[in-house]
Design a protein around this motif. Structure first.
Motif, short mmCIF file in Angstrom:
data_model
loop_
_atom_site.label_atom_id
_atom_site.label_comp_id
_atom_site.label_asym_id
_atom_site.label_seq_id
_atom_site.Cartn_x
_atom_site.Cartn_y
_atom_site.Cartn_z
N TYR A 179 -68.80 26.39 12.99
CA TYR A 179 -68.72 25.26 12.30
C TYR A 179 -67.09 25.49 11.48
CZ TYR A 179 -73.92 25.54 11.62
OH TYR A 179 -75.44 25.11 12.08
N GLY A 180 -66.44 26.40 11.52
CA GLY A 180 -65.84 26.64 10.29
C GLY A 180 -65.59 26.66 9.25
N PRO A 181 -65.17 27.57 8.81
CA PRO A 181 -65.76 28.44 7.71
C PRO A 181 -64.39 27.58 6.62
CG PRO A 181 -64.19 30.10 8.78
CD PRO A 181 -63.94 28.85 9.73
N GLN A 182 -63.42 26.26 6.87
CA GLN A 182 -62.83 25.26 5.93
C GLN A 182 -64.05 24.37 5.82
OE1 GLN A 182 -61.35 27.03 8.08
NE2 GLN A 182 -59.36 27.96 7.19
N GLN A 183 -65.12 23.95 6.73
CA GLN A 183 -66.10 23.33 6.88
C GLN A 183 -67.38 23.71 6.13
OE1 GLN A 183 -64.17 23.70 9.67
NE2 GLN A 183 -63.01 21.73 8.87
N VAL A 184 -67.31 24.40 5.84
CA VAL A 184 -68.71 25.14 5.23
C VAL A 184 -68.19 25.55 4.26
CG1 VAL A 184 -69.91 26.84 5.33
CG2 VAL A 184 -69.44 26.53 7.74
N PHE A 185 -67.48 25.52 3.44
CA PHE A 185 -67.15 26.34 2.08
C PHE A 185 -66.02 25.61 1.60
CE2 PHE A 185 -67.74 30.72 4.51
CZ PHE A 185 -68.96 31.10 3.73
N THR A 186 -65.93 25.31 0.13
CA THR A 186 -66.16 24.37 -0.85
C THR A 186 -63.72 25.53 -0.85
OG1 THR A 186 -66.17 25.54 -2.51
CG2 THR A 186 -66.87 23.92 -2.23
N GLN A 192 -89.75 22.28 4.48
CA GLN A 192 -88.76 20.96 4.26
C GLN A 192 -88.01 20.70 2.80
OE1 GLN A 192 -90.07 17.40 5.93
NE2 GLN A 192 -90.19 18.60 8.65
N GLN A 193 -89.18 21.26 2.45
CA GLN A 193 -89.27 20.86 0.56
C GLN A 193 -88.35 21.81 0.19
OE1 GLN A 193 -90.04 17.99 -1.27
NE2 GLN A 193 -88.37 18.93 -2.59
N LEU A 194 -88.47 23.60 0.28
CA LEU A 194 -88.13 24.69 -0.25
C LEU A 194 -86.67 24.67 0.19
CD1 LEU A 194 -88.36 27.23 -1.17
CD2 LEU A 194 -89.22 28.57 0.35
N ALA A 195 -86.65 24.05 1.70
CA ALA A 195 -85.32 24.50 1.89
C ALA A 195 -84.92 23.33 1.71
CB ALA A 195 -85.11 24.04 3.61
N SER A 196 -85.04 22.11 1.51
CA SER A 196 -84.43 20.56 0.71
C SER A 196 -83.20 21.10 -0.82
CB SER A 196 -84.86 20.24 0.79
OG SER A 196 -83.61 18.61 0.38
N ASP A 197 -84.66 22.19 -1.37
CA ASP A 197 -84.60 22.27 -2.50
C ASP A 197 -83.27 23.48 -3.17
OD1 ASP A 197 -86.07 20.27 -3.20
OD2 ASP A 197 -88.00 21.59 -4.16
N SER A 198 -83.43 24.27 -2.37
CA SER A 198 -82.59 25.44 -1.93
C SER A 198 -81.15 25.28 -2.07
CB SER A 198 -83.27 26.50 -1.30
OG SER A 198 -84.35 27.26 -1.59
N LEU A 199 -81.05 24.43 -0.70
CA LEU A 199 -79.87 24.29 -0.02
C LEU A 199 -79.27 22.91 -1.62
CD1 LEU A 199 -80.24 25.38 2.48
CD2 LEU A 199 -79.44 23.21 2.86
N MET A 200 -80.19 22.20 -2.11
CA MET A 200 -78.93 20.97 -3.34
C MET A 200 -78.50 22.07 -4.74
SD MET A 200 -78.75 18.27 -2.03
CE MET A 200 -78.78 18.95 -0.21
N ASP A 201 -78.89 23.02 -5.04
CA ASP A 201 -79.02 23.83 -5.76
C ASP A 201 -78.29 24.93 -5.39
OD1 ASP A 201 -81.46 23.05 -7.18
OD2 ASP A 201 -82.54 24.90 -7.11
N LEU A 202 -77.61 25.01 -3.61
CA LEU A 202 -76.50 25.89 -3.87
C LEU A 202 -75.80 25.06 -3.53
CD1 LEU A 202 -75.68 28.77 -2.71
CD2 LEU A 202 -76.12 28.10 -0.25
N ASP A 233 -71.29 18.21 1.78
CA ASP A 233 -70.78 17.76 3.51
C ASP A 233 -71.29 18.11 3.72
OD1 ASP A 233 -69.03 18.81 2.79
OD2 ASP A 233 -67.36 16.96 3.27
N PHE A 234 -71.40 19.45 4.28
CA PHE A 234 -71.81 20.42 5.14
C PHE A 234 -73.12 20.62 5.08
CE2 PHE A 234 -72.51 24.63 6.47
CZ PHE A 234 -72.64 24.14 8.00
N ILE A 235 -73.44 20.38 3.54
CA ILE A 235 -75.29 20.89 3.24
C ILE A 235 -76.01 19.44 3.91
CG2 ILE A 235 -77.00 20.57 1.80
CD1 ILE A 235 -75.41 22.64 0.15
N GLU A 236 -74.94 18.61 3.65
CA GLU A 236 -75.62 16.82 4.22
C GLU A 236 -75.66 16.67 6.02
OE1 GLU A 236 -73.49 13.45 2.23
OE2 GLU A 236 -74.75 14.72 0.59
N GLN A 237 -74.67 17.28 6.66
CA GLN A 237 -74.52 17.23 8.20
C GLN A 237 -75.22 18.03 8.45
OE1 GLN A 237 -70.90 18.51 9.39
NE2 GLN A 237 -70.81 16.83 11.91
N LEU A 238 -75.27 19.16 7.88
CA LEU A 238 -76.28 21.21 8.42
C LEU A 238 -78.07 19.96 8.57
CD1 LEU A 238 -77.21 23.63 8.95
CD2 LEU A 238 -76.94 24.14 6.96
N VAL A 239 -78.65 19.51 7.98
CA VAL A 239 -79.92 19.20 7.71
C VAL A 239 -79.52 17.64 7.92
CG1 VAL A 239 -81.22 19.23 6.12
CG2 VAL A 239 -79.86 20.28 5.44
#
Length: 613
Positions: A423-430, A556-566, A575-581
């Motif tokens: 993925y590339g660290p710069q694309q994953v992390f802030t 799906q709900q558990l994963a979505s809620d977790s990633l949104m809180d993360l 934007d990486f989370i949105e692209q991943l999901v």
């Protein structure tokens, strides 16, 4: 979890404090807790009677967790008469290394000598049982779980950005690092020596490969079978025994030997999945029929996974992203319901005898180094990379890929397919998060570990690396935590000290013969294991999370809620989370589902603890 905790160099002994530190160690399995106090030290052990060893006299405190045995007959006699902790107290005058060398098997050890202002902490050779420590001023704090260590008022609990980065890179936090700033873990075969407020860590044992063996196959096979029986017999000394049975060579071997040494059918436990390409239950059934085990099966469902996720996050003191912990938990829970108190696992066979497919793959890549450099640089590489239209020729594309990977040095070549790197660290992390982490640290740490081995062969250098990274940092915690959550103990017969020493004496070719994995192991067990088990393709114990995530609404709900809180924590880019999901998961659910799992488990881990970055 069962374990050990305490401190030295912190005020007067406080019974309430040591009791509160020990409480998290017994949170899941309800282990009995026993503590001893000194003037400026305290130690507690939470474990069953056979795994809890304590001694205190004249300012000397000895605490031991586990089921080790004394190596020397004289020490064993003292242990039988007065207890193992008292026997080790007698060894203390000979020094820390002598005490550690006196023990065989899995253990966590603490000896505090208040008279000298001295202490030693140590864990077993293979790192089966962990120990976390922290120096706070002149006080040394320690515990088998960071959750217990954090209870002490001197403990720091700020999250380490490097530990977080390493978790996403490896899907676990490799030792000696932890997720907390200022805390460290002992490495396999390592001790910590504390004297007057200062600490020094050093290895008391390291894997030593004997690469020029000349013993006959028949002699080796006879010793191997004897060692297997001895290791399983040693592992069955405590409790009512069951065995994991995945249908692979390792678990099938342990199950078969268990039947042999017990003289009757063993209880074996398997997990299946209703998902194409993930279920290996038929191989487990083949092994069970062959050995005559009392076989028990359970098919894990998506609902089971959703229910287990918070529990697995709660029991892990470090973020842990190995999804196989879920089926291991349900397997152990099934055994516990049958009255089993101790499970035998086949972990370690791959790392001792050469069973991972990457060993064969790296052997093929290493062949490129044998081509003369002039030929490679002046002829082969220009022809392959400069051929007009080569990207449209399948054979040339494969040749390019081979050369590109073969040109990467070891051990970095093992990480060619690392998810985070892809993925590339710069694309994953802030950007703010990356400012506090070194993105080169994971590969640098791998290189240090890889370079510490004195093995001359490629296969043994990879085995030495995997004994630490794959086994001690990943697979063992996975099974240990899953069994703790289920309320059972676990033992690993392949990690018996004598078996480890035996494997070190095999030649490189007996582990990897060309591209034949486990050459000696499989040949030695031919006729003992079913042919279908010997010849089956290695599969593993994967969870079909990515596939189920596409179909199961609660997941799906558990994963979505977790990633949104993360996302709100400022670690991972939105934007990486949105692209991943939204995109990656639909393209390849199995591949990208792994990163969804890793990030989801990170958020679930955060939710269980009141910590800050």
């Amino acid at each position: 979890m069962s374990g050990l905790c305490g401190w030295i160099g912190h005020g007067a002994a406080e019974q309430d404090l040591i009791d509160r530190m020990a409480a998290p160690l017994a949170r899941f399995d309800g282990a009995a807790i026993e503590a001893v106090n000194g003037a400026r030290a305290a130690v507690a052990v939470a474990a069953g009677d056979a795994a809890r060893h304590l001694y205190v006299a004249d300012g000397l405190l000895v605490a031991l967790w586990g089921h080790p045995v004394a190596r020397e007959p004289a020490l064993a006699e003292v242990a039988a008469a007065h207890g193992l902790a008292a026997a080790l107290a007698q060894q203390w005058r000979h020094g820390p290394e002598h005490v550690c060398d006196a023990l065989a098997g899995p253990f966590t050890l603490c000896i505090v000598d208040e008279r000298a202002g001295e202490a030693v902490l140590a864990i077993d050779r293979m790192g089966v049982q962990p120990l976390t420590w922290q120096l706070a001023g002149e006080a040394l704090l320690f515990a088998s779980s960071a959750d217990a260590l954090r209870v002490h008022p001197l403990a720091r609990a700020a999250i380490d950005a490097q530990g977080l980065y390493n978790y996403v890179y490896f899907h676990m936090v490799p030792s000696p690092g932890t997720i907390y700033r200022g805390q460290q873990r002992l490495l396999p075969g390592e001790l910590l020596h504390y004297r007057q407020g200062r600490v020094e860590t050093r290895r008391y044992w390291r894997m030593a490969f004997q690469e020029n063996g000349a013993r006959s196959f028949d002699d080796l096979r006879e010793e191997f079978m004897d060692q297997l029986k001895s290791a399983v017999r040693n592992a069955t000394a405590h409790g009512r025994i069951g065995a994991f049975l995945s249908g692979g060579t390792d678990s099938s071997t342990i199950a078969g030997i268990l039947c042999d040494v017990s003289g009757n059918g063993a209880d074996t436990y398997s997990i299946g999945f209703e998902a194409q390409g993930y279920d290996e239950m038929e191989y487990a059934r083949i092994a069970s029929r062959h050995f005559g085990t009392r076989h028990h099966e359970y098919y894990v469902t998506p609902d089971d996974v959703a229910a287990a996720i918070p529990q697995v996050a709660a029991i892990c003191d470090q973020p842990f992203g190995n999804a196989s912990a879920v089926p291991a938990f349900y397997c152990a829970r099934m055994a516990r319901a049958d009255g089993i108190t101790r499970m035998l696992g086949g972990d370690g066979g791959d790392e001792l005898f050469g069973g991972n497919e990457r060993y064969a793959r790296q052997h093929v890549f290493a062949l490129y180094d044998r081509v003369p450099r002039l030929l490679r640089k002046a002829l082969l590489e220009p022809a392959v990379f400069n051929f007009p239209g080569g990207e449209r020729v399948r054979l040339l594309r494969k040749a390019r890929s081979y050369i590109e990977q073969a040109s990467v040095g070891m051990p970095a070549r093992l990480e060619t397919y690392n998810l985070l790197s892809r993925y590339g660290p710069q694309q994953v992390f802030t950007d703010d998060f990356l400012a506090g982490a070194d993105i080169g640290q994971p590969l640098a740490a791998l290189a240090r570990t890889y370079g510490q081995s004195e093995a001359k062969s490629l296969i043994n250098r990879m085995l030495a690396l995997d004994l630490k990274i794959t086994l001690a940092d990943n697979d063992l915690p996975k099974v240990m935590k899953a069994c703790e959550l289920a309320g059972v103990e676990v033992a690993f017969p392949f990690l018996d000290d004598a078996m480890v020493a035996f494997s070190a004496g095999l030649t490189p070719q007996q582990k990897l013969n060309g591209t034949q994995l486990r050459w000696f192991f499989k040949k030695a067990l031919t006729g003992f294991l079913p042919d279908a088990i010997i010849t089956k393709q290695k599969h593993g114990f994967g969870l079909p999370f990515g596939v189920w995530l596409q179909q199961h609404k609660p997941l799906q709900q558990l994963a979505s809620d977790s990633l949104m809180d993360l996302r709100k924590r400022g670690i991972v880019r939105g934007d990486f989370i949105e692209q991943l999901v939204g995109q990656h998961l639909a393209e390849h659910a199995g591949y990208h589902g792994t990163m969804v799992w890793v990030l989801m488990m990170l958020e679930q881990w955060f939710r269980q603890r009141n910590v800050t970055l």
